[in-house]
Write a protein that holds these residues in place. Sequence first.
Motif, PDB file in Angstrom:
ATOM      1  N   TRP A  60       0.849  -1.184   0.000  1.00 58.78           N
ATOM      2  CA  TRP A  60       0.000   0.000   0.000  1.00 58.78           C
ATOM      3  C   TRP A  60       0.888   1.238   0.000  1.00 58.78           C
ATOM      4  CZ3 TRP A  60       0.204   3.650   3.879  1.00 58.78           C
ATOM      5  CH2 TRP A  60       0.859   3.284   5.044  1.00 58.78           C
ATOM      6  N   ARG A  61       0.318   2.343  -0.434  1.00 59.69           N
ATOM      7  CA  ARG A  61       1.041   3.623  -0.426  1.00 59.69           C
ATOM      8  C   ARG A  61       0.024   4.758  -0.438  1.00 59.69           C
ATOM      9  NH1 ARG A  61       1.556   1.011  -5.011  1.00 59.69           N
ATOM     10  NH2 ARG A  61       0.885   1.892  -6.978  1.00 59.69           N
ATOM     11  N   GLU A  63      -1.090   8.211  -2.105  1.00 60.52           N
ATOM     12  CA  GLU A  63      -0.927   8.989  -3.325  1.00 60.52           C
ATOM     13  C   GLU A  63      -2.287   9.519  -3.755  1.00 60.52           C
ATOM     14  OE1 GLU A  63       0.810   6.309  -6.141  1.00 60.52           O
ATOM     15  OE2 GLU A  63      -0.983   5.103  -6.334  1.00 60.52           O
ATOM     16  N   HIS A  65      -5.533   9.949  -5.904  1.00 60.71           N
ATOM     17  CA  HIS A  65      -6.270   9.084  -6.833  1.00 60.71           C
ATOM     18  C   HIS A  65      -6.234   9.764  -8.199  1.00 60.71           C
ATOM     19  CE1 HIS A  65      -9.466   6.890  -8.795  1.00 60.71           C
ATOM     20  NE2 HIS A  65      -9.485   6.029  -7.774  1.00 60.71           N
ATOM     21  N   ASP A  73      -4.022  12.980  -0.962  1.00 58.71           N
ATOM     22  CA  ASP A  73      -3.613  11.583  -0.839  1.00 58.71           C
ATOM     23  C   ASP A  73      -4.751  10.697  -0.349  1.00 58.71           C
ATOM     24  OD1 ASP A  73      -1.061  11.967  -1.736  1.00 58.71           O
ATOM     25  OD2 ASP A  73      -0.166  12.067   0.265  1.00 58.71           O
ATOM     26  N   GLN A  74      -4.777   9.505  -0.921  1.00 57.21           N
ATOM     27  CA  GLN A  74      -5.648   8.422  -0.482  1.00 57.21           C
ATOM     28  C   GLN A  74      -4.773   7.181  -0.335  1.00 57.21           C
ATOM     29  OE1 GLN A  74      -9.141   7.819  -2.900  1.00 57.21           O
ATOM     30  NE2 GLN A  74      -9.484  10.007  -3.143  1.00 57.21           N
ATOM     31  N   HIS A  76      -3.784   3.775  -1.537  1.00 57.51           N
ATOM     32  CA  HIS A  76      -3.841   2.882  -2.699  1.00 57.51           C
ATOM     33  C   HIS A  76      -3.230   1.562  -2.247  1.00 57.51           C
ATOM     34  CE1 HIS A  76      -2.517   1.978  -7.097  1.00 57.51           C
ATOM     35  NE2 HIS A  76      -3.632   1.349  -6.778  1.00 57.51           N
ATOM     36  N   PHE A  77      -4.016   0.491  -2.281  1.00 60.76           N
ATOM     37  CA  PHE A  77      -3.498  -0.797  -1.823  1.00 60.76           C
ATOM     38  C   PHE A  77      -3.711  -1.872  -2.879  1.00 60.76           C
ATOM     39  CE2 PHE A  77      -7.893  -0.684  -0.550  1.00 60.76           C
ATOM     40  CZ  PHE A  77      -8.356  -1.981  -0.650  1.00 60.76           C
ATOM     41  N   ARG A  78      -2.801  -2.840  -2.873  1.00 64.29           N
ATOM     42  CA  ARG A  78      -2.898  -3.995  -3.757  1.00 64.29           C
ATOM     43  C   ARG A  78      -3.106  -5.226  -2.878  1.00 64.29           C
ATOM     44  NH1 ARG A  78       1.345  -5.160  -7.604  1.00 64.29           N
ATOM     45  NH2 ARG A  78       2.741  -5.022  -5.832  1.00 64.29           N
ATOM     46  N   ASP A 125      -6.300  -4.143  -7.108  1.00 63.01           N
ATOM     47  CA  ASP A 125      -5.968  -2.935  -6.361  1.00 63.01           C
ATOM     48  C   ASP A 125      -7.235  -2.126  -6.137  1.00 63.01           C
ATOM     49  OD1 ASP A 125      -6.110  -1.945  -9.093  1.00 63.01           O
ATOM     50  OD2 ASP A 125      -5.094  -0.157  -8.374  1.00 63.01           O
ATOM     51  N   ASP A 126      -7.188  -1.290  -5.106  1.00 65.13           N
ATOM     52  CA  ASP A 126      -8.331  -0.450  -4.766  1.00 65.13           C
ATOM     53  C   ASP A 126      -7.821   0.737  -3.965  1.00 65.13           C
ATOM     54  OD1 ASP A 126     -10.960   0.414  -4.617  1.00 65.13           O
ATOM     55  OD2 ASP A 126     -11.725  -1.501  -3.897  1.00 65.13           O
ATOM     56  N   TRP A 127      -8.743   1.618  -3.632  1.00 64.93           N
ATOM     57  CA  TRP A 127      -8.409   2.852  -2.930  1.00 64.93           C
ATOM     58  C   TRP A 127      -9.282   3.010  -1.696  1.00 64.93           C
ATOM     59  CZ3 TRP A 127      -4.728   6.270  -4.946  1.00 64.93           C
ATOM     60  CH2 TRP A 127      -4.264   5.959  -6.226  1.00 64.93           C
TER      61      TRP A 127
END
Length: 175
Positions: A60-61, A63, A65, A73-74, A76-78, A125-127
């Motif tokens: 996740w990080r 950044e 969207h 920033d939100q 962002h994860f995989r 991935d999603d946010w």
Amino acid sequence: MIRARVLAAAPLALVTLALSGCSSWGCTDTTAERGTPGARVRVVDTDGRPLGVTAVVVDWRLEPHPQVPSEGDQVHFRFRFDGADENSGPAVDVCAVDKKRVALGCQMVESSQAFGPAADSRPGDDWLAVEHPERVAGVLFIPNDQSYDRRTCAVDVKDGGGMHPPERPSVGDQL
């Protein structure tokens, strides 16, 4: 004579009502306990039995969207679901948490959101939008399968009841 007929017919009437689903005496709702969250969890059903699927936060990080960069920033994860059936896999809640594991934002993700067949290692991935992204210390899955939530007794006395997934986590919950 009439009283004897009424008394003899009463048990039959009760059995008929119970079999037809007109009786609410047996309808009960129970909520499962929330499992222990983690970056890698074994997904469990409402009785706590493993489903043979593992949900994994790959990374996740923070950044913006790409569709709404002005919102800042939100998260962002995989992720991936190891062992999930392509057609009818589980769904679990995922939360961004702070250092004390307090939920900053949560949502549900389904195993079908991960790309490719189960043998494919490419993650989905999603946010997650959170109010204070600078406080995010990690992303955790909650192991309870949320893909099936049976009807409640209040909604359907005849077919409702039984064990339900735990309450969805919300901002401020201690995980």
